[in-house]
Write a protein that holds these residues in place. Structure first.
Motif, mmCIF file in Angstrom:
data_model
loop_
_atom_site.group_PDB
_atom_site.id
_atom_site.type_symbol
_atom_site.label_atom_id
_atom_site.label_comp_id
_atom_site.label_asym_id
_atom_site.label_seq_id
_atom_site.Cartn_x
_atom_site.Cartn_y
_atom_site.Cartn_z
ATOM 1 N N MET A 121 15.757 -17.524 -8.027
ATOM 2 C CA MET A 121 16.298 -17.005 -9.700
ATOM 3 C C MET A 121 17.418 -17.489 -9.538
ATOM 4 O O MET A 121 18.211 -18.616 -11.071
ATOM 5 N N LYS A 122 18.466 -17.506 -8.915
ATOM 6 C CA LYS A 122 20.191 -17.885 -8.819
ATOM 7 C C LYS A 122 20.086 -19.063 -9.310
ATOM 8 O O LYS A 122 21.317 -19.902 -9.481
ATOM 9 N N ASN A 123 18.788 -20.133 -8.336
ATOM 10 C CA ASN A 123 19.353 -21.566 -8.273
ATOM 11 C C ASN A 123 18.993 -22.008 -9.397
ATOM 12 O O ASN A 123 19.391 -22.845 -9.377
ATOM 13 N N ASN A 124 18.012 -21.278 -10.286
ATOM 14 C CA ASN A 124 17.376 -22.200 -10.526
ATOM 15 C C ASN A 124 18.351 -21.736 -12.314
ATOM 16 O O ASN A 124 17.935 -22.515 -12.966
ATOM 17 N N SER A 125 19.039 -20.723 -12.561
ATOM 18 C CA SER A 125 20.284 -21.044 -13.138
ATOM 19 C C SER A 125 21.010 -21.517 -12.832
ATOM 20 O O SER A 125 21.673 -22.194 -14.128
ATOM 21 N N LEU A 126 21.046 -22.099 -11.507
ATOM 22 C CA LEU A 126 21.576 -23.390 -12.321
ATOM 23 C C LEU A 126 21.746 -25.030 -11.846
ATOM 24 O O LEU A 126 22.081 -25.574 -12.658
ATOM 25 N N TYR A 127 20.495 -25.230 -11.848
ATOM 26 C CA TYR A 127 20.362 -26.448 -10.950
ATOM 27 C C TYR A 127 18.758 -26.789 -12.254
ATOM 28 O O TYR A 127 17.984 -25.867 -11.978
ATOM 29 N N ALA A 128 18.497 -28.289 -11.801
ATOM 30 C CA ALA A 128 17.320 -28.349 -12.985
ATOM 31 C C ALA A 128 16.603 -28.238 -11.815
ATOM 32 O O ALA A 128 16.889 -29.476 -10.276
ATOM 33 N N GLY A 129 15.299 -28.595 -11.046
ATOM 34 C CA GLY A 129 14.514 -29.080 -10.390
ATOM 35 C C GLY A 129 12.795 -28.535 -10.374
ATOM 36 O O GLY A 129 12.194 -28.440 -10.876
ATOM 37 N N LEU A 130 12.402 -28.841 -9.152
ATOM 38 C CA LEU A 130 10.635 -28.940 -9.231
ATOM 39 C C LEU A 130 10.607 -27.337 -8.877
ATOM 40 O O LEU A 130 10.804 -26.950 -8.315
ATOM 41 N N VAL A 131 9.737 -27.379 -10.192
ATOM 42 C CA VAL A 131 9.342 -26.301 -9.784
ATOM 43 C C VAL A 131 7.578 -25.747 -10.455
ATOM 44 O O VAL A 131 7.646 -25.979 -11.057
ATOM 45 N N ASP A 132 6.713 -25.721 -9.110
ATOM 46 C CA ASP A 132 4.977 -26.079 -8.787
ATOM 47 C C ASP A 132 5.370 -27.075 -9.489
ATOM 48 O O ASP A 132 4.262 -27.104 -11.004
ATOM 49 N N ASP A 133 5.130 -27.883 -8.904
ATOM 50 C CA ASP A 133 4.841 -29.728 -9.031
ATOM 51 C C ASP A 133 5.913 -29.964 -10.985
ATOM 52 O O ASP A 133 5.233 -30.743 -11.181
ATOM 53 N N VAL A 134 6.281 -29.160 -11.001
ATOM 54 C CA VAL A 134 7.361 -29.494 -12.825
ATOM 55 C C VAL A 134 8.548 -29.080 -12.753
ATOM 56 O O VAL A 134 9.211 -28.880 -12.716
ATOM 57 N N PHE A 135 9.493 -30.613 -13.375
ATOM 58 C CA PHE A 135 10.493 -30.459 -13.158
ATOM 59 C C PHE A 135 10.978 -29.818 -14.488
ATOM 60 O O PHE A 135 10.790 -30.447 -15.861
ATOM 61 N N LEU A 136 12.081 -28.534 -14.528
ATOM 62 C CA LEU A 136 12.634 -27.729 -14.929
ATOM 63 C C LEU A 136 13.996 -27.982 -15.198
ATOM 64 O O LEU A 136 14.774 -28.058 -14.340
ATOM 65 N N GLU A 137 14.908 -27.612 -16.100
ATOM 66 C CA GLU A 137 16.348 -27.262 -16.512
ATOM 67 C C GLU A 137 16.461 -26.044 -15.946
ATOM 68 O O GLU A 137 15.189 -25.233 -16.107
ATOM 69 N N PRO A 138 17.503 -25.041 -15.897
ATOM 70 C CA PRO A 138 17.631 -23.977 -15.710
ATOM 71 C C PRO A 138 17.233 -23.405 -17.170
ATOM 72 O O PRO A 138 16.444 -22.090 -17.221
#
Length: 190
Positions: A121-138
């Protein structure tokens, strides 16, 4: 990491608390202005900063008791995110009310299992990235509610540390905490 003196540890405690207070204030400011993912980040980092205080206090007590200090291990604990999250949960557990039904222990065990999620969650709050094969922003991964909940938890933790530091700062060298008590804490934190 070079060995620290008790005086350096006492100074570090002041700096850690001051930085945690600043991180918390900035987190609240970001939340107020709708930047929920970054607000979450800073609240999380505030908790990690607070988690370093007991690590240093324990080290200072070891020095005061004439114990050996594993400086390399301390440096790792001070810099490893997952170890700081674990230390914060241990602190929460020690502050909790002991329950006959062991719900306090169960809550602590659940918190330990959640460490990878909290770090993500900390990393997701900072970086856009792949989550379950979908690219998402924080902003798509961290909600206003996530930020609000963590700010509330962090505020409680910060107030606890502010009270503790006010009462104990500068007293490591004169502490009467015995070696046996330090060994109990070390065993718990393994």
């Amino acid at each position: 990491m070079r060995p620290l003196s008790i005086e350096e540890i006492e100074s570090a405690r002041v700096k850690l608390l001051r930085n945690a207070e600043s991180l918390f204030a900035e987190s609240r400011l970001l939340y107020k202005h709708g930047f929920f993912s970054r607000s979450y980040t800073l609240a999380h980092i505030c908790c990690e900063e607070l988690a370093k205080i007991p690590m240093l206090v324990g080290t200072g007590l070891d020095l005061a008791n004439g114990e050996e200090v594993d400086w390399k291990k301390l440096f790792r604990r001070l810099t490893a995110h997952k170890e700081k999250i674990e230390a914060m949960h241990a602190n929460d557990y020690f502050r909790s009310e002991i329950r006959a039904d062991e719900s306090d222990l169960k809550r602590y065990e659940e918190a330990l299992k959640a460490i990878p999620h909290l770090n993500n969650m900390k990393n997701n709050s900072l970086y856009a990235g792949l989550v379950d094969d979908v690219f998402l922003e924080p902003a798509e991964m961290v909600s206003e509610e996530n930020a609000r909940e963590l700010i509330a938890i962090t505020g409680d933790r910060l107030r606890h540390f502010q009270r503790g530091e006010k009462a104990s700062l500068g007293k490591i060298a004169a502490s009467r905490v015995g070696k046996k008590m330090r060994q109990i804490v070390k065993e718990f934190n393994k």
